[in-house]
Write an enzyme that holds these catalytic residues in place. Structure first.
Site, PDB file in Angstrom:
ATOM      1  N   CYS A  86       0.851  -1.144  -0.014  1.00  0.00           N
ATOM      2  CA  CYS A  86      -0.012   0.131  -0.015  1.00  0.00           C
ATOM      3  C   CYS A  86       0.826   1.360  -0.104  1.00  0.00           C
ATOM      4  O   CYS A  86       1.475   1.597  -0.905  1.00  0.00           O
ATOM      5  CB  CYS A  86      -0.799  -0.132   1.157  1.00  0.00           C
ATOM      6  SG  CYS A  86      -2.239   1.120   1.065  1.00  0.00           S
ATOM      7  N   HIS A 203      -3.592  -5.916   1.343  1.00  0.00           N
ATOM      8  CA  HIS A 203      -2.917  -5.966   2.427  1.00  0.00           C
ATOM      9  C   HIS A 203      -2.559  -7.355   2.848  1.00  0.00           C
ATOM     10  O   HIS A 203      -3.678  -7.818   3.617  1.00  0.00           O
ATOM     11  CB  HIS A 203      -3.559  -5.209   3.599  1.00  0.00           C
ATOM     12  CG  HIS A 203      -3.596  -3.640   3.529  1.00  0.00           C
ATOM     13  ND1 HIS A 203      -2.361  -3.075   4.127  1.00  0.00           N
ATOM     14  CD2 HIS A 203      -4.094  -2.919   2.798  1.00  0.00           C
ATOM     15  CE1 HIS A 203      -2.547  -1.892   3.705  1.00  0.00           C
ATOM     16  NE2 HIS A 203      -3.510  -1.559   2.995  1.00  0.00           N
ATOM     17  N   GLU A 205      -0.608  -8.591   5.227  1.00  0.00           N
ATOM     18  CA  GLU A 205      -0.871  -8.800   6.673  1.00  0.00           C
ATOM     19  C   GLU A 205      -2.174  -8.542   7.315  1.00  0.00           C
ATOM     20  O   GLU A 205      -2.453  -9.020   8.433  1.00  0.00           O
ATOM     21  CB  GLU A 205       0.056  -7.767   7.045  1.00  0.00           C
ATOM     22  CG  GLU A 205      -0.527  -6.367   7.193  1.00  0.00           C
ATOM     23  CD  GLU A 205      -0.589  -5.411   5.984  1.00  0.00           C
ATOM     24  OE1 GLU A 205      -0.260  -6.100   4.885  1.00  0.00           O
ATOM     25  OE2 GLU A 205      -1.046  -4.300   6.151  1.00  0.00           O
TER      26      GLU A 205
END
Lengths: 237, 749
Positions: A86, A203, A205
């Site tokens: 990002c 994302h 994560e």
């Protein structure tokens, strides 16, 4: 192995990357302050999401001048695996590690939602645990994720197989509707020419535990572990 | 030089001025008058509301910090505390929706981290006029972008909220923001100044002329140009706040800090005074040491500025360098602007010369308190009358129940708010385990087994019809939403949005609402730990609906047992907990389908409500239910429809009893489907678990029965044995999904 997570002022996915690598993946992880110049012997680097320097001027434009970026550049040049997520992707673009730029989403609005991306290439340290054509579900959360590059740059990226993720529907088909931000060629993730530096808008994560909606992001992080364990960095040969 | 005109511009009454002179033993100078005017303003002194707020329940074994600090705090086990509060930013959001809403978010976040807690979740409660109006769409777009712009950037997820649309808010939208943070219970820090000689530090953004009490600017001491320099609304800088947040949390880890407070309303004045007052000390500062954004600022302007992103700290003597080093690391400059004293005075100097000197007590404890006159508003007698028998004759749509359901689902009040919440980062920090739109917002607490559920609710229409019952229903709904997620409600915060308290009818509404909140919070054991009062919400003499908004926090012992709104599998038993009485008064159905805002809001039996909520927590803990969704706006039919959405098409076949509220059978059916009787929840359970659910409900004294099964592609509801609603889930979901979005899609096309 050890993940180094670079913290810029305004980074806000740093703790999430730490949690995913350390507690979910069970690897070593350490924060690296942007004013430092030492990478603390990390085996792989993550430039996390957020709003470094408030995204003032332009996303990622100021962060790339942080002292740590010199070390990141040489780590990348020596073939070390670097993942920009990002805002981290935006910093990689500003730093010239990956070509192109991000425009505002075509809706001109910030978007936070689950998307599907298709794994296009598996010969990178961040996709080697996946299958070509595999569809992963991960969230996006950005206002400027509309990837842009001149047609000749896109052509070169395609020729070099540098597009490693594209936005698709759940079946892995590219449609205009499933391209959340209007990215050229539905590009969600790219690698550099030497394939060790990867930028990704979704994302991973945030998608490491089923209770959060998806665990598909683990494939991205596990890939690094796998590629480092196998001894040689893919793409460097 | 202080004449009646100056007083009027400062919003001070002549008798209030006499009080000031009596306390001071002399005439105040203009700077001192300015300080009094903001500290004695409604916003800071709660002078109209205080006597009523005192009646609220604020204590309990779970409460670590009640009202009076920057935020409340409750014990959530494992040595941790949840720190939370709700606040309004209504007026600025109307003038400049993006910045007004953004700075509202910034303000409440500061209140939370000021307490030593890391903010982990935001909710918001928004109210606008009708979306048909382009002006409303502009406001909504701006407010949503502003909330997102600030919250997203700073990295705190917005995990839920509510939005209502009523013409009464057209000229006065409500923007209420709730924030929750987590801290170690032993590490909670307070806004106190104590210990003579300890250093007073200023850190954060520089002080400008923004936000200075507008009315005071044109007085004799200022030239006409100073007003022109003043921006009308403050501008937020989320990046600065992110730095402040991280740096302050780092400073708090040392034990060098005595106290800390953000500079919100009334800026430097309020923070110095309140910190001194709480610590029983005085504070002396020199305004020439305050970092300034503009040149030539007077002490008056510096003391009254409401520039954003500023903090005031009291640091232990001898530990200054340590604290300065941490701020330096974050590229922030901490300025040593003064000292704590023992004399209980707020003393302001400019380059060593005293320019204001006021006893703290006069500004805080001795601020005026009013018991304002109250009378029941006249409109109530009219609007409470509801002639249901006349309804069918006047409205042909009463007989088309499927059509009415689709209309309700497609109305912005009930329809999906996805267009809004997808502009908010609701996942950052990777704790969100119940996404927006799924019921209460739920965030897990890492390193523990637990999670916190939170919900903000209000119903202005109910409160307009009966402020007391409406307020009780708001408490009940917020707590019920939390309980539906499987969490035990443990505490509450309130944001009280009302009109001009100097009007007896408004004051009556306020007092009634506070009584209702108190009664409901006592019954549900959710003490109020803090909140905010926003009065004077009026445009052209017309007040908004009285709108208390309640935020409730609940504790979920096992995060993996969280329950959401949606049906999970076909063939499950659908169980209705609670009884419907077909109450249509004040309902969404009457408003949307019949164009009426009339009747009495639903009854609320607090003992039944408590039993229901306890049961929900128990059922979730025992993993007996797969979904839970409460009946509120639009009644049982809307609840059932919403349970089928986001399930990839799991329908339901349901049969319920009719009610007898009118002579017309069609109206009775409509009342059974769309009546908004409180204390009802639809749960689904695996076929082999249904009997146990019914058994436990019986033991708990909660009415419960199986009303149908999940499955099929349709939603079918029979009332009194006759099929009343039959619609494809996908068709209903389409109407619901586009309810808000289509207003904006049109603009793009």
């Amino acid at each position: 192995m050890k993940f180094g997570i670079v913290v810029f002022p305004g980074s806000n996915c740093d703790h999430d990357a730490y949690h995913a690598t350390k507690h979910v993946l069970g690897q070593d992880a350490e924060f690296i302050w942007h004013k430092d110049t030492d990478l603390k012997s990390a085996d792989a680097l993550i430039l996390p999401g957020g709003f470094s320097y408030g995204d003032y001027l332009r996303t990622g434009a100021i962060a790339r001048f942080s002292p740590i970026m010199r070390a990141v550049q040489s780590f990348a040049a020596s073939g070390g695996p670097v993942l920009g997520v990002c805002n981290g992707f935006q910093i990689l673009l500003e730093a010239g590690l990956i070509p192109g730029a991000m425009l505002r989403n075509r809706s001109v609005k910030f978007l936070c939602q689950q998307v599907h991306v298709r794994v296009e290439q598996i010969d990178t340290p961040f996709t080697c645990a996946g299958r070509k054509g595999q569809v992963l579900q991960m969230p996006i959360a950005h206002g400027e994720g509309n990837y842009f590059a001149e047609p000749d740059v896109i052509a070169r990226l395609e020729a070099n197989r540098q597009v490693i993720f594209r936005y698709t529907n759940a079946e892995g088909v590219i449609t205009n509707e499933d391209n959340p931000n209007g990215s050229a060629a539905a590009i969600a993730g790219l690698c550099n020419e030497t394939r060790n530096v990867v930028g990704l808008m979704p994302h991973p994560e945030r998608a490491c535990e089923a209770s959060l909606g998806s665990a598909d992001g683990l494939i991205v992080l596990e890939s690094v572990v796998q590629s480092l364990r196998s001894g040689a960095l893919i793409g460097q040969a | 030089m202080i004449d009646p005109k100056v007083l009027e511009r400062h919003g001070l009454k002549p008798d209030e001025y006499d009080r000031i002179v009596a306390f001071m033993g002399r005439e105040p100078n203009l700077t001192e008058l300015g300080i009094f005017s903001v500290m004695w303003s409604e916003h800071c002194s709660y002078k109209s509301s205080r006597v009523h707020l005192k009646t609220l329940p604020t204590g309990g074994p779970q409460v670590l910090q009640g009202p009076g600090e920057n935020a409340g705090a409750v014990d959530i086990g494992d040595g941790l505390a949840a720190v939370f509060k709700i606040e309004s930013h209504n007026h600025p959001s109307f003038i400049e929706p993006y910045q007004g809403a953004a700075t509202g978010v910034g303000g409440i976040i500061r209140d939370i981290f000021t307490m030593g807690a890391r903010p982990i979740a935001l909710l918001n409660s928004l109210r606008f006029g009708s979306l048909d109006q382009p002006g409303t769409r502009r406001l909504l777009e701006g407010v949503v972008a502003g909330i997102g712009g600030y919250g997203n950037s700073i990295g705190i997820p917005t995990v839920g909220g509510e939005i209502a649309f009523e013409p009464s808010y057209a000229g006065n939208p409500l923007v209420n923001v709730f924030c929750l943070g987590i801290s170690r219970a032993s590490d909670i820090i307070k806004g106190v100044a104590s210990g003579a000689g300890n250093a007073v530090y200023y850190v954060g953004a520089k002080t400008g002329r923004d936000g200075i009490h507008g009315a005071t600017m044109a007085s004799a001491e200022f030239d006409e140009k100073s007003a022109e320099k003043r921006p009308a609304v403050q501008v937020g800088d989320p990046f600065m706040e992110k730095l402040l947040l991280e740096a302050c949390l780092e400073v708090m880890k040392t034990d060098a800090l005595i106290g800390i407070q953000d500079m919100g309303a009334a800026g430097l004045t309020c923070s110095t005074t309140e910190m001194g007052s709480r610590g029983g000390a005085g504070v002396e500062i020199d305004v020439s040491k305050v970092p300034q954004r503009e040149t030539g600022m007077t002490p008056y302007e510096i003391m009254l500025s409401e520039s954003q992103e500023r903090m005031l700290l009291v640091v232990k003597r001898g530990r200054e360098a340590e604290v300065e080093r941490i701020f330096d690391k974050w590229d922030l400059h901490a300025s040593h602007i003064g000292e704590v004293t023992t004399d209980g005075m707020l003393r302001v100097k400019e380059r060593g010369t005293v320019v204001a000197e006021i006893p703290n007590r006069a500004l805080t404890d001795e601020a005026p308190v009013y018991r304002r006159p109250m009378t029941e508003p006249e409109y109530l007698a009219d609007v409470r009358k509801l002639d249901l028998d006349g309804l069918g004759a006047r409205n042909a749509r009463v007989s088309d129940q499927t059509g009415a359901l689709l209309t309700l689902l497609g109305s912005p009040a009930i329809g999906s708010k996805r267009w809004v919440y997808r502009q908010y980062d609701h996942m950052v920090r990777t704790n969100t385990i119940n996404m927006p739109g799924m019921g209460a917002g739920v965030v897990r607490i890492k390193d523990t087994d637990r999670a916190l559920a939170m919900s903000v609710d209000g119903n202005g229409r109910y409160c307009y019809l009966d402020p007391r019952r409406g307020a009780m229903l708001a408490v009940a709904e917020a707590a019920r939403n939390v309980a539906c997620a499987g969490a035990r409600p443990i505490a509450a915060t309130n944001c009280l949005n009302f009109g001009n308290p100097e009007r007896p009818s408004i004051m009556w509404q306020f007092a009634q609402a506070v009584e209702g909140i108190g009664e409901a919070c006592r019954a549900l054991d959710t003490p109020i730990t803090g909140g905010n009062v926003s009065l004077y919400n009026e445009t052209d003499g017309k007040a908004i609906y009285p709108t208390p908004v309640i935020g409730v926090v609940g504790l979920l012992e096992h995060a993996d047992r969280v329950v959401s709104r949606t049906f999970k599998a076909a063939g499950d038993a659908i169980v209705l907990l609670g009884d419907g009485r077909g109450e249509l008064g004040g309902s969404e159905y009457l408003k949307v389908a019949c164009g009426l805002v009339q009747g009495e809001p639903p009854l609320l039996d607090l003992r039944a409500e408590r039993a229901l909520q306890d049961l929900l927590v128990q059922l979730a803990g025992a993993r007996l239910v797969r979904s839970a969704h409460d009946c509120s706006d639009g009644g049982l039919a809307v609840t059932l429809a919403e349970c089928t959405f986001d399930t990839a098409g799991i329908g339901a076949d349901v049969s319920i009893d009719s009610v007898s509220v009118a002579s017309d059978a069609e109206i009775n059916r409509a009342a059974a489907l769309f009546g908004e009787s409180a204390s009802r929840v639809v749960v689904s359970a695996a076929p082999d678990a249904a009997a146990e659910v019914l058994k436990r409900a019986k033991t708990a004294g909660v009415p419960a029965r199986v009303i149908g099964r999940t499955g099929g592609q349709e939603l079918r509801i029979a009332v009194g044995g006759q099929l009343a609603i039959s619609v494809g889930v996908s068709e209903a979901e389409r109407a619901w999904s586009g309810a808000v979005e289509h207003y904006f899609a049109k603009q793009v096309a």
